[in-house]
Every structure is written in structure tokens, then in C-alpha cells.
Enzyme design. Structure first.
Site, PDB file in Angstrom:
ATOM      1  N   TRP A   1      -9.180   5.590  -8.317  1.00  0.00           N
ATOM      2  CA  TRP A   1      -8.847   5.999  -9.679  1.00  0.00           C
ATOM      3  C   TRP A   1     -10.021   6.122 -10.649  1.00  0.00           C
ATOM      4  O   TRP A   1      -9.836   6.557 -11.779  1.00  0.00           O
ATOM      5  CB  TRP A   1      -7.817   5.041 -10.278  1.00  0.00           C
ATOM      6  CG  TRP A   1      -8.112   3.584 -10.055  1.00  0.00           C
ATOM      7  CD1 TRP A   1      -7.568   2.785  -9.086  1.00  0.00           C
ATOM      8  CD2 TRP A   1      -9.024   2.745 -10.779  1.00  0.00           C
ATOM      9  NE1 TRP A   1      -8.080   1.504  -9.161  1.00  0.00           N
ATOM     10  CE2 TRP A   1      -8.974   1.456 -10.201  1.00  0.00           C
ATOM     11  CE3 TRP A   1      -9.877   2.947 -11.871  1.00  0.00           C
ATOM     12  CZ2 TRP A   1      -9.741   0.374 -10.660  1.00  0.00           C
ATOM     13  CZ3 TRP A   1     -10.642   1.878 -12.336  1.00  0.00           C
ATOM     14  CH2 TRP A   1     -10.563   0.609 -11.731  1.00  0.00           C
ATOM     15  N   GLU A  24      -5.228  -9.400  -8.048  1.00  0.00           N
ATOM     16  CA  GLU A  24      -5.620  -8.255  -7.211  1.00  0.00           C
ATOM     17  C   GLU A  24      -7.137  -8.204  -7.209  1.00  0.00           C
ATOM     18  O   GLU A  24      -7.758  -8.274  -8.270  1.00  0.00           O
ATOM     19  CB  GLU A  24      -5.091  -6.938  -7.804  1.00  0.00           C
ATOM     20  CG  GLU A  24      -3.591  -6.872  -7.940  1.00  0.00           C
ATOM     21  CD  GLU A  24      -3.106  -5.542  -8.527  1.00  0.00           C
ATOM     22  OE1 GLU A  24      -3.909  -4.606  -8.662  1.00  0.00           O
ATOM     23  OE2 GLU A  24      -1.924  -5.459  -8.871  1.00  0.00           O
ATOM     24  N   MET A  84      -6.036   6.972  -0.820  1.00  0.00           N
ATOM     25  CA  MET A  84      -7.504   6.898  -0.703  1.00  0.00           C
ATOM     26  C   MET A  84      -8.031   5.526  -1.141  1.00  0.00           C
ATOM     27  O   MET A  84      -9.237   5.340  -1.302  1.00  0.00           O
ATOM     28  CB  MET A  84      -8.151   7.990  -1.551  1.00  0.00           C
ATOM     29  CG  MET A  84      -7.860   9.398  -1.076  1.00  0.00           C
ATOM     30  SD  MET A  84      -8.425   9.665   0.613  1.00  0.00           S
ATOM     31  CE  MET A  84     -10.188   9.769   0.354  1.00  0.00           C
ATOM     32  N   HIS A  85      -7.137   4.578  -1.399  1.00  0.00           N
ATOM     33  CA  HIS A  85      -7.524   3.237  -1.863  1.00  0.00           C
ATOM     34  C   HIS A  85      -7.557   2.295  -0.665  1.00  0.00           C
ATOM     35  O   HIS A  85      -6.576   2.162   0.061  1.00  0.00           O
ATOM     36  CB  HIS A  85      -6.476   2.763  -2.880  1.00  0.00           C
ATOM     37  CG  HIS A  85      -6.844   1.523  -3.615  1.00  0.00           C
ATOM     38  ND1 HIS A  85      -7.033   0.305  -3.006  1.00  0.00           N
ATOM     39  CD2 HIS A  85      -7.037   1.315  -4.935  1.00  0.00           C
ATOM     40  CE1 HIS A  85      -7.337  -0.599  -3.924  1.00  0.00           C
ATOM     41  NE2 HIS A  85      -7.343  -0.010  -5.097  1.00  0.00           N
ATOM     42  N   GLU A 122       0.630  -5.283 -14.774  1.00  0.00           N
ATOM     43  CA  GLU A 122      -0.394  -4.761 -15.687  1.00  0.00           C
ATOM     44  C   GLU A 122       0.247  -4.106 -16.907  1.00  0.00           C
ATOM     45  O   GLU A 122       0.122  -2.894 -17.130  1.00  0.00           O
ATOM     46  CB  GLU A 122      -1.312  -3.780 -14.966  1.00  0.00           C
ATOM     47  CG  GLU A 122      -2.167  -4.440 -13.910  1.00  0.00           C
ATOM     48  CD  GLU A 122      -3.211  -3.511 -13.308  1.00  0.00           C
ATOM     49  OE1 GLU A 122      -3.103  -2.287 -13.488  1.00  0.00           O
ATOM     50  OE2 GLU A 122      -4.141  -4.015 -12.647  1.00  0.00           O
TER      51      GLU A 122
END
Ligand code: GAL
Length: 653
Positions: free
Chosen positions: A325, A317, A367-368, A143
Site C-alpha cells: 500500500w 500487526e 502482493m502483501h 484501525e
């Protein structure tokens, strides 16, 4: 059409790798992308390489028949490298502070030390795995330019910018004239005295800002082109791609970035993006689509990604559950992981890879969600991926055919920059303006291609240019060469190439094709609506209004309440001098499509269709079932015209 996964063997004990690989194979995955952040484990100190673990990880994956996408690890330079060459760190253009080590993308595209080191590690990795039989393709970096990393206010960036200016303008007099530096006594005595366009007392000169954006984008492209050529040298017959994020985020000319790639890839996070796009102003839209993503969101970016290389693309992805985020991070509704995957295939994806195999147990993204939870149990996404795989196998349809496009949107980064630099009204947002046109076309059931201004327009019947303040001569030629109906949005032609007001007024160069003038511009609060009359019906104009003077041979197509012209046409060209409600755009574009013999289907706002090859896909983003009568007698291979909540159907055209 294949499925894949992003995997981080370095985050898990070796003893788990074989089981992971086995389960990936059983799930029906084909590709595994690895190593894009693994530099510290590949080279723990300068020149000491520890590739053995990666060799073993690749062998473990290959033993299950999985194919590997290898990455250059340059998005995360390790600490020892930063300590050796502190100039690698970029300088924040908002604060003037050095952006520190401790996350990722902490590098300056203008640092010569970093360029050399990044190419060195790319060379080493590409040499080692370039002809490895299990490594079938490459991803450059990760990215590029994410997290606002394209511009930097560092000394190295400034020095490079001064050189860039000298190359572009030749003499300082020419630069001063091009930028209008006589205004506020901003004239520079020589190239060495030019500053970065940040940290001034009030507004900086827009021409200076535009030059800096062009320069910063060029730096990213130069860095990337060099990396691509290094990979190509060592990896014969392997594809090279990059996982793009939208141009609005990269601040880089993604078309130029994509030019040496085999195809473009996109990272698809529909919920995170819906949140970021709508959270601040349009909370109704956000709430409605918080667990599905806006029905046009993913495809808006898919169609753009396809436009970068003008070919099918990959999803490198895809969001598998809540991310960590966005401002808020809801879970997807049941069924959305499968639906998003099919939306990608329908819009031209050849492969969909999910991010990530297993949720991380540590660090920033714990937390993803992943396809598996931290305890290795399957997450909610897992059975949906199984479902997509089963459907792909069951259908076994050949979707290699191109999409059928008769409609195109012309987009450019330069024009996004212009509107960002000179917003003129707070409620004018470039990306939103473009999205509104896209949304209207998609509500009409149309496939939409994205092209750059340099791309020929002769293949299309309806071309939409939502906004193009700076028009190139090449684009004017492309407009001349097509019989398509072309619709230009407000601001088109309103600036010269150096960001000055055109002396013949807007739409500047476009006046050679469409003889109208923009006499003045006003911008309004987003909640102010004024009447707009078109085709015997009443709509609303809002946010941006231009005072138009139609020239000879111009016809007035729509008028403001006081009868003054809001939309004019000349021949096959339409100029829309205002922003408006979405009904107006659907009506205008629908009428023009029908006049060109393009079939439209007025869709329920939660339903979308798209055609790829011999198949038509129908998607329902609503939490209730829906009947789509227009396709009642279609020959369905999956589902029917009665769609479940969050359901989809595939029919033969
Ligand atoms: C992407 C990024 C991944 C990961 C992911 C989380 O933008 O490429 O490395 O951070 O977001 O959603």
C-alpha cells in the site's frame, strides 16, 4: 513477552486449519487474532447467523494450545447491510461524493443506522465468545479511522454537527463570536444553517474547521466507547484493546479513544511509513532507510502508543516483508523482522503479532507478504520469527519492569489539527516537527515518554513540547507543578481555544510563566537556511521564524545572524522561536539534559539504544557492522558491543 499472528481461516479450506494451527504452535506463537473482517461470513443476511465455521476454527486453534484474540467485525459492513441502509456510507470531504462499497471502512460514524447495526453485531459476537475459554482478549473494530474515515460530509454528520455546536456554544451569537464569523460576512442565523467546512470557494474559517475536527473525533470516540462497554458486558476478565494507527492518520484524539481500554496496541509497518513520510521531500532519508525503516520510526510510534494508556502495549500487526500500500514497497533487509520485534519489546511491548500467517492468494492484499507464501512455503520472515522465539526462550528475562524515563514529549491531537488547518508555510509539517525533537532525543540515547497535556509532569526532568498552539489551563498548572526543564517549540500558545489570535500575542497563556512575546512570524522554503548562533557554535534556522521580544527576566539563549533572539529562557522554561537543523536540537537538548544530570550517549546515526527494566538494548540499522565503544564493558546476554549489520545486542544495565 509473547509472539502472535493474524490469521484468516475464512480465506483457506478447512482442511488446512489443523496443519496451520500445528505449525503456529511449533513456531512458538501464543496468540492468534481472528475475524475482524468476517461479518459477511458470520451473518450472510440480516439475522441469519453462521457461526459454526468460526466455532470450529477456534476449537482447532485451541486444540494446539493457542489463545484467541477475537474482534468485532465492524470495519467491513456487508453488502446486504449497505443496501438496506445506504446512509451507512460516508460522504468524502474532498469531493462531496458518497464513498462506495467495495473495500473496507465504508461507514459513517454519524450514521445512526450504522451505530445501531454495529453495536448489534458486536453484541451478538461478544455474547457468543465472551466467556469462551480459548478467547482471552478482544480487539475493537480494526484501525479505527484509517483511510481518512473520521470526517464525513453526509447529511447525518451535518445534523449531528449542528447539535454538537448547539451543545458547545449554547447560542448562535456565541458561536458567531467564537468563530469570528463577522469576517467575510460568514455569520449564521441559527444552528440549523451551519454548513460543513468543505466545498467553499477558498479558505474556510479555521475555527469552523477545528470545531468540525473536534466533533468528528468525538463521534469516533462515542462509537468506540459504546462498543467497548458491550464487549465488557459479555466478556468478563478478558482484556479489550484496539490496534491504533498514529494520531496524524486517525484525525482522532487517540488519548480519548484509549481511555476505556486495558492497553493500547499498534500496527507496525516501518517500511511503508518511512516511504510515506520521506518519499515526497527527503528522498535521501528514504533511500537510506528504505529496507530498514528510519531508526526512529517504529519507536516514535511505540512510545506514543505506550503514552496512550501509560502502560505496556502490544504490536497487533507487524510487517513481515513487502507491503502493498505504500508508494513503493521494498523488502526488508535480512534480519529486520527480528530487529523490529526486539525494538518493540525494548520500548515496552508485551506481545508482538505478525501480519499475516499466509500471504493472501486473492483480492486487494495479494502482493502483501505473510510469514508463509501462498504455496505454504515459509517466507524470508519465518526463520527470523523462529530466531526471536529462540532468543526469548533462551533469555527468559523478566521485562515487566517499566521503562526508565526522565524525558517526556507532550503531544496532542488538537495541536496537530491547528497546524494542519493553518499550515502557514508549505514546509511546516506538524508530524515532522514533533519527529525532529524525538529524533534529537533518541540520538542522545534517551528513553522518551509521550504524555498528554493533562498528564502530570512531576516525574520527568526534561519535558519537550514540540508545538502546542492551544494551551489548556490544566497544562499550565502541570508546568507550574514541575521542576523539570521545559522546552517549547515554535507556535506554542499562538491560538486561543477557538482558534483566534491571542490578544496578548503568542505565546498567549504561556506568558504567565514565560514573559516573552512573539511579534511576528515568517515561513520560508524548506531549502533556505539561515545562521543560528548558540553556545559559541553556529547552526541553522529554517522554515519557521518568529520575531521574539524577551520580557523582564528573560535571557536570550540563541540568536539569529542579525543578533535578534531566536531562543529565550526564563527560569526552567525555554521557548524556541524557530525550526532548525537537527544538530541544533541535539546540542540544545543534550546540554539541558546534562544540566539535569541525565546521562546522554552521543550515538552513531544508525545506532539506537533503549533501556527496559534491568536491560539495555542496542540496535544497528546500518548494513555494515559497528562497534559501540560506550558499552564495551557491559554485561551482554545477547551479542556484544560489536554489532553485526542489522544486528542487535542486549546487555544488563
Ligand atoms: C493494516 C490493516 C490490515 C492490513 C495491513 C496491510 O493497516 O490493519 O488489515 O490491511 O494493514 O499492511
Amino acid at each position: 513477552m509473547m509472539l502472535g499472528i493474524c490469521y484468516y481461516p475464512e480465506h483457506w479450506p478447512k482442511s488446512q486449519w489443523a496443519q496451520d494451527a500445528k505449525e503456529m504452535r511449533e513456531l512458538g506463537l501464543t496468540y492468534v487474532r481472528i475475524a475482524e473482517f468476517a461479518w459477511s461470513r458470520l451473518e450472510p443476511s440480516q439475522g441469519t447467523f453462521t457461526f459454526e465455521w468460526l466455532d470450529e476454527a477456534i476449537e482447532t486453534l485451541a486444540a494446539e494450545g493457542l489463545k484467541v484474540i477475537m474482534c468485532t467485525p465492524t470495519a467491513t459492513p456487508p453488502k446486504w447491510l449497505i443496501d438496506a441502509y445506504p446512509d451507512i456510507l460516508a460522504v468524502d470531504v474532498n469531493t462531496g461524493l458518497v464513498r462506495g462499497f467495495g473495500s473496507r471502512r465504508h461507514y459513517d460514524f454519524s450514521s445512526e443506522d450504522y451505530r445501531r447495526e454495529a453495536m448489534r453485531i458486536s453484541d451478538v459476537v461478544a455474547q457468543r465468545y465472551g466467556s469462551h475459554p480459548a478467547v482471552v482478549g478482544w480487539q475493537t473494530d480494526n484501525e479505527l479511522a484509517c483511510h481518512d474515515t473520521t470526517p464525513s460530509a453526509s447529511d447525518s454528520a451535518l445534523a449531528a454537527f449542528q447539535g454538537w455546536c448547539e451543545q458547545r456554544y449554547g447560542t448562535i451569537e456565541k458561536l458567531n463570536e467564537a468563530w469570528g464569523n463577522v469576517f467575510w460576512s460568514m455569520e449564521y442565523p441559527d444552528f440549523q444553517s451551519i454548513d460543513v467546512p468543505y466545498f467553499a470557494v477558498t479558505e474556510v474559517n479555521p475555527s469552523h474547521s477545528l470545531a468540525y475536527r473536534r466533533f468528528s473525533s468525538d463521534q469516533v470516540i462515542r462509537f468506540h466507547d459504546e462498543m467497548v462497554s458491550i464487549i465488557r458486558k459479555h466478556a468478563p476478565g478478558r482484556f479489550v484493546t484496539h490496534n491504533f494507527i498514529p494520531m496524524s492518520d486517525t484525525q482522532t484524539d487517540n488519548y480519548a479513544l484509549a481511555k476505556d481500554l486495558d492497553f493500547s496496541s499498534f500496527d507496525n509497518y516501518p517500511l511503508g511509513r518511512t516511504d510515506l513520510f520521506f518519499a515526497d521531500e527527503d528522498t535521501e532519508q528514504f533511500k537510506r532507510y528504505m529496507r530498514t525503516g528510519h531508526p526512529d520510526f517504529s519507536s516514535y510510534y511505540f512510545d506514543q502508543t505506550r503514552g496512550l494508556s501509560q502502560k505496556n502495549f502490544w504490536i497487533m500487526e507487524q510487517q513481515p516483508g513487502p507491503v502493498n500500500w505504500a508508494v513503493h514497497n521494498p523488502r526488508p533487509e535480512p534480519g529486520m523482522i527480528a530487529l523490529w520485534s526486539w525494538v518493540a519489546f525494548a520500548h515496552g511491548a508485551d506481545t508482538v503479532c505478525y501480519f499475516r500467517w499466509r500471504q493472501a492468494a486473492f483480492a486487494q492484499e495479494q502482493m502483501h507478504a505473510g510469514l508463509k507464501r501462498v504455496d505454504n512455503s515459509p517466507s524470508a520472515a519465518y526463520p527470523e520469527v523462529q530466531q526471536v522465539k529462540a532468543e526469548l526462550d533462551q533469555l527468559n528475562i523478566n521485562l515487566n519492569d517499566p521503562l526508565h524515563y526522565r524525558v517526556a514529549i507532550v503531544s496532542t491531537t488538537t495541536n496537530q489539527w491547528v497546524s494542519e488547518i493553518e499550515q502557514q508555510g508549505q514546509s511546516y509539517r506538524h508530524e515532522k516537527v514533533e519527529f525532529e525533537y524525538y529524533n534529537a532525543l533518541r540520538l542522545l540515547g534517551l528513553n522518551v515518554a509521550f504524555v498528554s497535556p493533562e498528564h502530570s509532569l512531576t516525574d520527568y526532568d526534561l519535558v519537550v513540547v514540540p508545538t502546542m498552539p492551544i494551551i489548556s489551563d490544566a497544562f499550565i498548572k502541570n508546568c507550574e507543578a514541575t521542576d523539570a526543564t521545559i522546552v517549547f517549540g515554535p507556535r506554542t500558545g499562538s491560538k486561543t481555544d477557538e482558534f483566534q489570535y491571542p490578544r496578548n500575542l503568542g505565546p498567549g497563556k504561556l506568558q504567565s510563566l514565560l514573559p516573552a512575546k512573539v511579534l511576528s512570524v515568517e515561513t520560508l522554503r524548506g531549502d533556505i537556511q539561515e545562521k543560528l548562533n548558540f553556545n559559541g557554535e553556529q547552526f541553522h534556522s529554517n522554515r519557521w521564524r518568529e520575531e521574539l521580544l524577551p520580557g523582564d527576566n528573560c535571557e536570550v539563549v540563541a540568536r539569529y545572524e542579525d543578533e535578534s533572539p531566536a531562543v529565550v529562557k526564563s527560569g526552567n522554561l525555554y521557548y524556541v522561536g524557530t525550526l532548525s537543523c537537527s544538530d541544533f536540537l541535539t546540542n540544545l537538548l543534550g546540554k539541558l539534559a546534562v544540566e539535569k544530570g541525565i546521562a546522554t550517549h552521543i550515538l552513531n546515526e544508525d545506532v539506537r539504544t533503549v533501556e527496559r527494566g534491568d536491560y539495555r538494548f542496542i540496535f544497528n540499522y546500518a548494513g555494515t557492522p559497528v562497534r559501540v565503544d560506550a558499552f564495551a564493558d557491559a554485561d551482554f546476554v545477547i551479542g556484544s558491543h560489536e554489532l553485526d549489520a542489522y544486528g542487535y545486542a542486549i546487555a544488563k544495565r
